[in-house]
Design an enzyme around this catalytic site. Sequence first.
Site, PDB file in Angstrom:
ATOM      1  N   ASP A  36       6.761  49.736  41.424  1.00 50.70           N
ATOM      2  CA  ASP A  36       5.976  48.646  40.859  1.00 50.70           C
ATOM      3  C   ASP A  36       5.228  47.971  41.997  1.00 50.70           C
ATOM      4  OD1 ASP A  36       6.423  47.290  37.854  1.00 50.70           O
ATOM      5  OD2 ASP A  36       5.354  46.036  39.310  1.00 50.70           O
TER       6      ASP A  36
ATOM      7  N   LEU B 256       9.437  54.716  21.941  1.00 48.90           N
ATOM      8  CA  LEU B 256      10.627  53.861  22.044  1.00 48.90           C
ATOM      9  C   LEU B 256      10.440  52.582  21.248  1.00 48.90           C
ATOM     10  CD1 LEU B 256      10.974  53.867  25.930  1.00 48.90           C
ATOM     11  CD2 LEU B 256      11.858  55.524  24.302  1.00 48.90           C
ATOM     12  N   ARG B 257      11.479  52.206  20.544  1.00 51.82           N
ATOM     13  CA  ARG B 257      11.461  50.893  19.897  1.00 51.82           C
ATOM     14  C   ARG B 257      12.258  49.938  20.746  1.00 51.82           C
ATOM     15  NH1 ARG B 257      14.531  52.595  14.853  1.00 51.82           N
ATOM     16  NH2 ARG B 257      15.329  53.932  16.494  1.00 51.82           N
TER      17      ARG B 257
ATOM     18  N   LYS C 193       0.028  59.217  19.290  1.00 55.48           N
ATOM     19  CA  LYS C 193       0.656  57.916  19.519  1.00 55.48           C
ATOM     20  C   LYS C 193      -0.008  56.825  18.681  1.00 55.48           C
ATOM     21  CE  LYS C 193       2.704  54.427  21.280  1.00 55.48           C
ATOM     22  NZ  LYS C 193       4.043  54.107  21.582  1.00 55.48           N
TER      23      LYS C 193
ATOM     24  N   PHE D 188      10.733  51.656   7.317  1.00 55.01           N
ATOM     25  CA  PHE D 188       9.491  50.894   7.482  1.00 55.01           C
ATOM     26  C   PHE D 188       8.893  50.466   6.144  1.00 55.01           C
ATOM     27  CE2 PHE D 188       8.423  50.304  11.910  1.00 55.01           C
ATOM     28  CZ  PHE D 188       9.526  50.936  12.464  1.00 55.01           C
ATOM     29  N   LEU D 189       9.756  50.326   5.160  1.00 55.80           N
ATOM     30  CA  LEU D 189       9.341  49.756   3.874  1.00 55.80           C
ATOM     31  C   LEU D 189      10.122  48.464   3.639  1.00 55.80           C
ATOM     32  CD1 LEU D 189       8.919  52.780   1.405  1.00 55.80           C
ATOM     33  CD2 LEU D 189       7.148  51.423   2.538  1.00 55.80           C
TER      34      LEU D 189
ATOM     35  N   GLY E 134       8.482  41.717   4.584  1.00 57.08           N
ATOM     36  CA  GLY E 134       8.839  40.568   5.420  1.00 57.08           C
ATOM     37  C   GLY E 134       7.622  39.727   5.713  1.00 57.08           C
TER      38      GLY E 134
ATOM     39  N   CYS F 138       3.240  46.155  20.345  1.00 57.52           N
ATOM     40  CA  CYS F 138       2.724  47.504  20.064  1.00 57.52           C
ATOM     41  C   CYS F 138       1.854  47.587  18.819  1.00 57.52           C
ATOM     42  CB  CYS F 138       3.899  48.469  19.959  1.00 57.52           C
ATOM     43  SG  CYS F 138       4.910  48.484  21.431  1.00 57.52           S
TER      44      CYS F 138
HETATM   45  C1  UGA Z   1       7.069  50.423  17.774  1.00 55.82           C
HETATM   46  C2  UGA Z   1       7.349  51.812  17.230  1.00 55.82           C
HETATM   47  O1  UGA Z   1       8.336  51.753  16.206  1.00 55.82           O
HETATM   48  C3  UGA Z   1       7.821  52.749  18.341  1.00 55.82           C
HETATM   49  O2  UGA Z   1       7.979  54.065  17.826  1.00 55.82           O
HETATM   50  C4  UGA Z   1       6.760  52.766  19.446  1.00 55.82           C
HETATM   51  O3  UGA Z   1       7.147  53.588  20.531  1.00 55.82           O
HETATM   52  C5  UGA Z   1       6.569  51.344  19.964  1.00 55.82           C
HETATM   53  O4  UGA Z   1       6.144  50.508  18.865  1.00 55.82           O
HETATM   54  C6  UGA Z   1       5.533  51.383  21.051  1.00 55.82           C
HETATM   55  O5  UGA Z   1       4.373  51.693  20.755  1.00 55.82           O
HETATM   56  O6  UGA Z   1       5.878  51.225  22.218  1.00 55.82           O
HETATM   57  P1  UGA Z   1       8.544  48.277  18.376  1.00 55.82           P
HETATM   58  O7  UGA Z   1       7.242  47.557  18.501  1.00 55.82           O
HETATM   59  O8  UGA Z   1       9.558  48.135  19.450  1.00 55.82           O
HETATM   60  O9  UGA Z   1       8.300  49.862  18.226  1.00 55.82           O
HETATM   61  O10 UGA Z   1       9.224  47.757  17.047  1.00 55.82           O
HETATM   62  P2  UGA Z   1       9.455  48.258  15.551  1.00 55.82           P
HETATM   63  O11 UGA Z   1      10.894  48.415  15.306  1.00 55.82           O
HETATM   64  O12 UGA Z   1       8.603  49.397  15.208  1.00 55.82           O
HETATM   65  O13 UGA Z   1       8.946  46.965  14.741  1.00 55.82           O
HETATM   66  C7  UGA Z   1       7.610  46.483  14.868  1.00 55.82           C
HETATM   67  C8  UGA Z   1       7.379  45.324  13.927  1.00 55.82           C
HETATM   68  O14 UGA Z   1       7.386  45.770  12.567  1.00 55.82           O
HETATM   69  C9  UGA Z   1       8.431  44.220  14.011  1.00 55.82           C
HETATM   70  O15 UGA Z   1       7.782  42.979  13.979  1.00 55.82           O
HETATM   71  C10 UGA Z   1       9.271  44.420  12.767  1.00 55.82           C
HETATM   72  O16 UGA Z   1       9.843  43.232  12.299  1.00 55.82           O
HETATM   73  C11 UGA Z   1       8.233  44.943  11.786  1.00 55.82           C
HETATM   74  N1  UGA Z   1       8.804  45.761  10.692  1.00 55.82           N
HETATM   75  C12 UGA Z   1       9.387  46.952  10.960  1.00 55.82           C
HETATM   76  C13 UGA Z   1       8.685  45.301   9.379  1.00 55.82           C
HETATM   77  O17 UGA Z   1       8.140  44.211   9.114  1.00 55.82           O
HETATM   78  N2  UGA Z   1       9.182  46.077   8.369  1.00 55.82           N
HETATM   79  C14 UGA Z   1       9.775  47.279   8.613  1.00 55.82           C
HETATM   80  O18 UGA Z   1      10.184  47.947   7.623  1.00 55.82           O
HETATM   81  C15 UGA Z   1       9.885  47.720   9.939  1.00 55.82           C
END
Ligand code: UGA
Length: 497
Positions: free
Chosen positions: A57, A180-181, A231, A276-277, A280, A287
Site C-alpha cells: 500500500d 466477495l461480499r 463483474k 436477493f429477493l 427492504g 459496490c
Molecule cells: C456485493 C456483491 O454481493 C458481491 O458479490 C460483490 O463482490 C461485491 O458487491 C463487490 O462488488 O465488491 P456487498 O456490497 O458486500 O457485495 O453486499 P451484499 O450482500 O451484496 O448487499 C448489498 C446491499 O444489498 C446491502 O445494502 C443489502 O442490505 C442489500 N440487499 C441484499 C437487499 O436489500 N436485499 C437482498 O435480498 C440482498
Amino acid sequence: MQAAGPSGKRCPICDGHTIYEARLYLHMRITIIGSGYVGLVTGACFAEVGHEVICMDNDTRKIKALRNGKIPIYEPGLDQLVQRNVSAHRLSFSGSIEEGVGNSEVIFIAVPTPPQVDGSVDLTYIERVAREIASVLKEYRVIVDKSTVPVKTGEKVAETIRRYSQAEVEFDVVSNPEFLREGCAVADLMEPDRIVIGSDSERALTIMKRVYEPFMAPMMITDINSAELIKHAANSFLALKISYINALSAICEASGADIEKVADGIGADKRIGRSFLNAGLGYGGSCFPKDVAAFLSISEQIGEPFPLLTEVQRINQHQRKRFVNRLRDTLWILKEKRIAVWGLTFKPDTDDVRSSVAVDLVNDLIREGAHVTAYDPKGNERVQELNLCPGVHLADSALDAVRDAETLVLATEWPDFAAIDLAEVYRRMHTPIVFDGRNLFDPNTMRDLGFQYYSIGRPPTKANSNGHSGRLANIDLGNIPKYTCRQRHNKVTQGSR
Ligand code: UGA
C-alpha cells in the site's frame, strides 16, 4: 471443493471441505497492490492456501499498522487469518513497489476505483499503479486487475505499461474480478462459486490456474473484456433483483398481500431463486450503487444505453422515500418526534457505512426535525469519525437507544437486534410503534407483544385490544418467545451464495 486435496487438510474457515495445500508443491509468489478491503482479504486467503504474499500500500501508516498486527477493517475471521499467515512467514507487508514487483511472479492490482459525480469510474489510481509497475518491470510478470473496472480497462492498463516501461519486457494483463461480499468475504474467497479469469495468453493462464488451483472451484476462462463485463453485469443483476422485489413490496402494501410469501412463491422456482429477493429499504454499500452507475455510464459511452438500470436506481431511491412517507403518515408530524434508529451500516456484519441507506434515512429524519438516537453494533464509531449524520445522538446500546422513544426504526438487520428482549424494548419506549425496514421481526409476535408494527410489503399489525397497544404489563408473556425474529440475516447471507 468436491475432491479432497492431496493434504486432506480441512478448510480453516468452514472446517468443511478439504483444501489443497499449495505450499506442498505449487506455491506462487504474489504481490497485491492495494491493501484495502479486497486486497487484504485476497492476500490473506492466498497466503492461507500456501502462496507467499506481499500486500502493498502507498499509505505508510497502514503498512506500519498491519506490520504491528492491526487490521484496519472489520471483517469476520480476517484478523486470525492475517495473524496466522504472518507468523508462518507467508504474508508480509510492504510500501515498496520495487520489492513488490521484483519479488513476485503475479501482481494483483486491488486499488480503489471510486465513482465520479457523473457516475463514471475514476480510474486514476489504476493508471498510476500501471505506470509504477512499468517503471520497475524487469522480467515477465502477470499483472492482474482485481479492482472493479469498466469493460476495456485491461486494454488501457496494458497500453500504459507498454508505454511507460523502461525496456522491452514481456508481461500479460489479466482480468480477475472479485465476488466477495463484505461480512463473509473470507468464506466467499475460500469457497467461491466460480473464479473468472479473463486473458488470451496461455502463459498467463497457466500461472493463474496455479494461483487458484488450491481453491478447487470452477474456473471460467474468458477474454479480458468479458471478464470485466461479468463483474458489472453480476452486480447490476443482483441490484435489479432487489429493486424488483422492492417494487413488488409497494404493490403488496397497496393490495394487502404479503411480500415474504410472494418472494417465497417466486423464489421457489429454480430459474428465479430466492436469494436477493429480500425486500427492504433498498441496496447500499460501496459496490451496488457505484457499479450500477458505472455500468450505465460505460454502456452510454460505448453507444448502447441501458435504461433498465436507470429504473433500478430510481426504485432503490424511491423505496426509502416511501418508507419515510409511511412513517410520516403514521406519526403525522416528524418534527420533534423522538425516533430511535437501529442500524447504521449498509448491511450486518460489517462496520462499513459508505452509501448506507440507514445513514441516508437518519439524515432524512433529522432534516424533518426529528430527534434521532441511533445505535449500530459496529457503525457508531465510523459515523462519528466521518460526521455522516450531523445532529444524531449515538447510543451505547440498542436498549439505550429506545429509551422513551416514540418510534423505533429498524434500518439494518443485525442478528443482535433479532436476539433482543423485545418485551424490554416495549417497556422502555414511550409509544410502542416499530417501523421495520428489513422485515426482521415476525408481525404476529410484534402484535402479541403490544407493538404497532409496520414493515415492508406486509400488512401492518396493531395490538389486539381496542385498537391501541396496551402496555406490556397487561400482557401475559408466558408463551411469547424471547427471540422473535425469523433469522432473516441468515437467509440473506446463506441464500445469496
Ligand atoms: C456485493 C456483491 O454481493 C458481491 O458479490 C460483490 O463482490 C461485491 O458487491 C463487490 O462488488 O465488491 P456487498 O456490497 O458486500 O457485495 O453486499 P451484499 O450482500 O451484496 O448487499 C448489498 C446491499 O444489498 C446491502 O445494502 C443489502 O442490505 C442489500 N440487499 C441484499 C437487499 O436489500 N436485499 C437482498 O435480498 C440482498
